[in-house]
Design a protein around this motif. Structure first.
Motif, PDB file in Angstrom:
ATOM      1  N   THR A 155       0.845  -1.181   0.000  1.00 42.84           N
ATOM      2  CA  THR A 155       0.000   0.000   0.000  1.00 42.84           C
ATOM      3  C   THR A 155       0.884   1.236   0.000  1.00 42.84           C
ATOM      4  O   THR A 155       1.900   1.285   0.699  1.00 42.84           O
ATOM      5  CB  THR A 155      -0.920   0.004   1.229  1.00 42.84           C
ATOM      6  OG1 THR A 155      -1.889  -1.046   1.090  1.00 42.84           O
ATOM      7  CG2 THR A 155      -1.650   1.328   1.375  1.00 42.84           C
ATOM      8  N   THR A 156       0.520   2.238  -0.809  1.00 45.91           N
ATOM      9  CA  THR A 156       1.320   3.462  -0.898  1.00 45.91           C
ATOM     10  C   THR A 156       0.621   4.619  -0.191  1.00 45.91           C
ATOM     11  O   THR A 156      -0.557   4.545   0.145  1.00 45.91           O
ATOM     12  CB  THR A 156       1.590   3.832  -2.361  1.00 45.91           C
ATOM     13  OG1 THR A 156       0.342   4.070  -3.036  1.00 45.91           O
ATOM     14  CG2 THR A 156       2.340   2.706  -3.076  1.00 45.91           C
ATOM     15  N   CYS A 157       1.389   5.684   0.020  1.00 48.27           N
ATOM     16  CA  CYS A 157       0.919   6.841   0.796  1.00 48.27           C
ATOM     17  C   CYS A 157       1.349   8.135   0.117  1.00 48.27           C
ATOM     18  O   CYS A 157       2.219   8.128  -0.759  1.00 48.27           O
ATOM     19  CB  CYS A 157       1.533   6.823   2.195  1.00 48.27           C
ATOM     20  SG  CYS A 157       1.290   5.305   3.130  1.00 48.27           S
ATOM     21  N   PRO A 158       0.778   9.259   0.536  1.00 47.61           N
ATOM     22  CA  PRO A 158       1.301  10.548   0.060  1.00 47.61           C
ATOM     23  C   PRO A 158       2.785  10.670   0.400  1.00 47.61           C
ATOM     24  O   PRO A 158       3.240  10.161   1.430  1.00 47.61           O
ATOM     25  CB  PRO A 158       0.461  11.565   0.845  1.00 47.61           C
ATOM     26  CG  PRO A 158      -0.792  10.837   1.186  1.00 47.61           C
ATOM     27  CD  PRO A 158      -0.391   9.420   1.423  1.00 47.61           C
ATOM     28  N   ALA A 159       3.528  11.329  -0.466  1.00 49.05           N
ATOM     29  CA  ALA A 159       4.983  11.425  -0.299  1.00 49.05           C
ATOM     30  C   ALA A 159       5.380  11.969   1.072  1.00 49.05           C
ATOM     31  O   ALA A 159       6.370  11.537   1.663  1.00 49.05           O
ATOM     32  CB  ALA A 159       5.575  12.297  -1.404  1.00 49.05           C
ATOM     33  N   ALA A 160       4.604  12.913   1.603  1.00 54.66           N
ATOM     34  CA  ALA A 160       4.930  13.527   2.892  1.00 54.66           C
ATOM     35  C   ALA A 160       4.860  12.536   4.043  1.00 54.66           C
ATOM     36  O   ALA A 160       5.493  12.744   5.087  1.00 54.66           O
ATOM     37  CB  ALA A 160       3.993  14.701   3.168  1.00 54.66           C
ATOM     38  N   ASP A 161       4.115  11.452   3.864  1.00 52.34           N
ATOM     39  CA  ASP A 161       3.948  10.464   4.931  1.00 52.34           C
ATOM     40  C   ASP A 161       4.522   9.097   4.557  1.00 52.34           C
ATOM     41  O   ASP A 161       4.254   8.103   5.243  1.00 52.34           O
ATOM     42  CB  ASP A 161       2.457  10.309   5.271  1.00 52.34           C
ATOM     43  CG  ASP A 161       1.844  11.592   5.792  1.00 52.34           C
ATOM     44  OD1 ASP A 161       2.288  12.070   6.844  1.00 52.34           O
ATOM     45  OD2 ASP A 161       0.940  12.125   5.130  1.00 52.34           O
ATOM     46  N   ALA A 162       5.293   9.059   3.494  1.00 53.17           N
ATOM     47  CA  ALA A 162       5.826   7.777   3.017  1.00 53.17           C
ATOM     48  C   ALA A 162       6.863   7.220   3.981  1.00 53.17           C
ATOM     49  O   ALA A 162       7.535   7.947   4.713  1.00 53.17           O
ATOM     50  CB  ALA A 162       6.439   7.959   1.634  1.00 53.17           C
ATOM     51  N   SER A 163       6.978   5.887   3.976  1.00 56.41           N
ATOM     52  CA  SER A 163       7.956   5.187   4.814  1.00 56.41           C
ATOM     53  C   SER A 163       8.330   3.895   4.094  1.00 56.41           C
ATOM     54  O   SER A 163       7.829   3.597   3.011  1.00 56.41           O
ATOM     55  CB  SER A 163       7.352   4.876   6.188  1.00 56.41           C
ATOM     56  OG  SER A 163       6.255   3.983   6.051  1.00 56.41           O
ATOM     57  N   SER A 164       9.210   3.123   4.719  1.00 58.95           N
ATOM     58  CA  SER A 164       9.622   1.856   4.103  1.00 58.95           C
ATOM     59  C   SER A 164       8.461   0.881   4.018  1.00 58.95           C
ATOM     60  O   SER A 164       8.390   0.056   3.099  1.00 58.95           O
ATOM     61  CB  SER A 164      10.765   1.227   4.913  1.00 58.95           C
ATOM     62  OG  SER A 164      10.355   1.023   6.264  1.00 58.95           O
ATOM     63  N   SER A 165       7.533   0.969   4.934  1.00 61.18           N
ATOM     64  CA  SER A 165       6.380   0.073   4.921  1.00 61.18           C
ATOM     65  C   SER A 165       5.232   0.619   4.075  1.00 61.18           C
ATOM     66  O   SER A 165       4.310  -0.112   3.711  1.00 61.18           O
ATOM     67  CB  SER A 165       5.875  -0.166   6.349  1.00 61.18           C
ATOM     68  OG  SER A 165       5.494   1.057   6.959  1.00 61.18           O
TER      69      SER A 165
END
Length: 228
Positions: A155-165
């Motif tokens: 699952t992906t997230c907005p770039a500002a909240d992205a992480s390795s998971s």
């Protein structure tokens, strides 16, 4: 005939002041005309190149979208997996396929590319969601991964909240001024997202050169794989 020594000497000494001034004015005018022509040609060439680049970017971006469509079973009315960053912060299932949002149901696969089955006996595959949406002039692709064991997708997230998971949403296209989705049946008639047999996606990109707004539009249509 006047052949006085003084007249001949004056002509041999060079141009008169008036002649020099006239020559300079003509040279300045000619230079201005030439420079104006060069600037106009450069401006037109730059604008034409920028428009062609926008068109190429639009084509490449929509090629990746239509590839996703071709490998998907159908469009979902809403996201089937929860999303913390869904449009409605109080509803993790608030994504909805529309004329500006596309939600694809795509086969989940393991790390070796093998298809994962939710119900092997009925040949029903597990599905990930790929969501295409525009935000602040950028077309993004968000993935909501199936919870099926062995699923290689994340699952992906907005770039500002992205992480390795939770990696960042994929940036598909920038400078987007319009993005539209049309859902079609086998007769190419408009239908609801869940009844679509194919999808038409259209995009317009825009930028500014020399103070002039330029744009390029591109559309593609693709049929679903239409598996179970």
């Amino acid at each position: 005939m006047n052949t006085s020594p003084n007249h001949t000497a004056n002509r041999q000494q060079g141009f008169t002041l008036l002649e020099l001034l006239v020559g300079m004015i003509v040279a300045v005018l000619l230079t201005g005309v030439i420079m104006g022509f060069v600037v106009t040609q450069l401006r037109n060439s730059t604008i034409a190149t920028a428009k062609q680049q926008l068109l190429q970017q639009a084509e490449l971006g929509l090629d990746s979208v239509t590839k996703d469509i071709r490998l998907s079973a159908n469009a979902d009315a809403n996201n089937r997996w929860p999303d913390t960053y869904a449009p409605d912060p109080n509803n993790q299932y608030s994504w909805a396929s529309s004329s500006s949002v596309l939600i694809l149901a795509s086969q989940a696969q393991d790390s070796s590319g093998n298809i994962l089955f939710q119900d092997p006996n009925r040949y029903i595959t597990a599905k990930d969601n790929h969501i295409y949406f525009v935000q602040n002039g950028t077309l993004y692709r968000r993935t909501l991964a199936s919870t099926m064991t062995g699923n290689a997708a994340k699952t992906t997230c907005p770039a500002a909240d992205a992480s390795s998971s939770c990696p960042a949403d994929r940036d598909v296209l920038d400078n987007v001024t319009a993005f539209s989705v049309s859902y079609r049946d086998a007769s190419n008639q408009s239908v609801t997202p869940t009844n679509a047999r194919s999808i038409i996606v259209s995009v317009t990109l825009g930028t500014t050169k020399y103070g002039e707004s330029i744009s390029a539009s591109y559309s593609e249509q693709m049929v679903f794989r239409n598996d179970s």
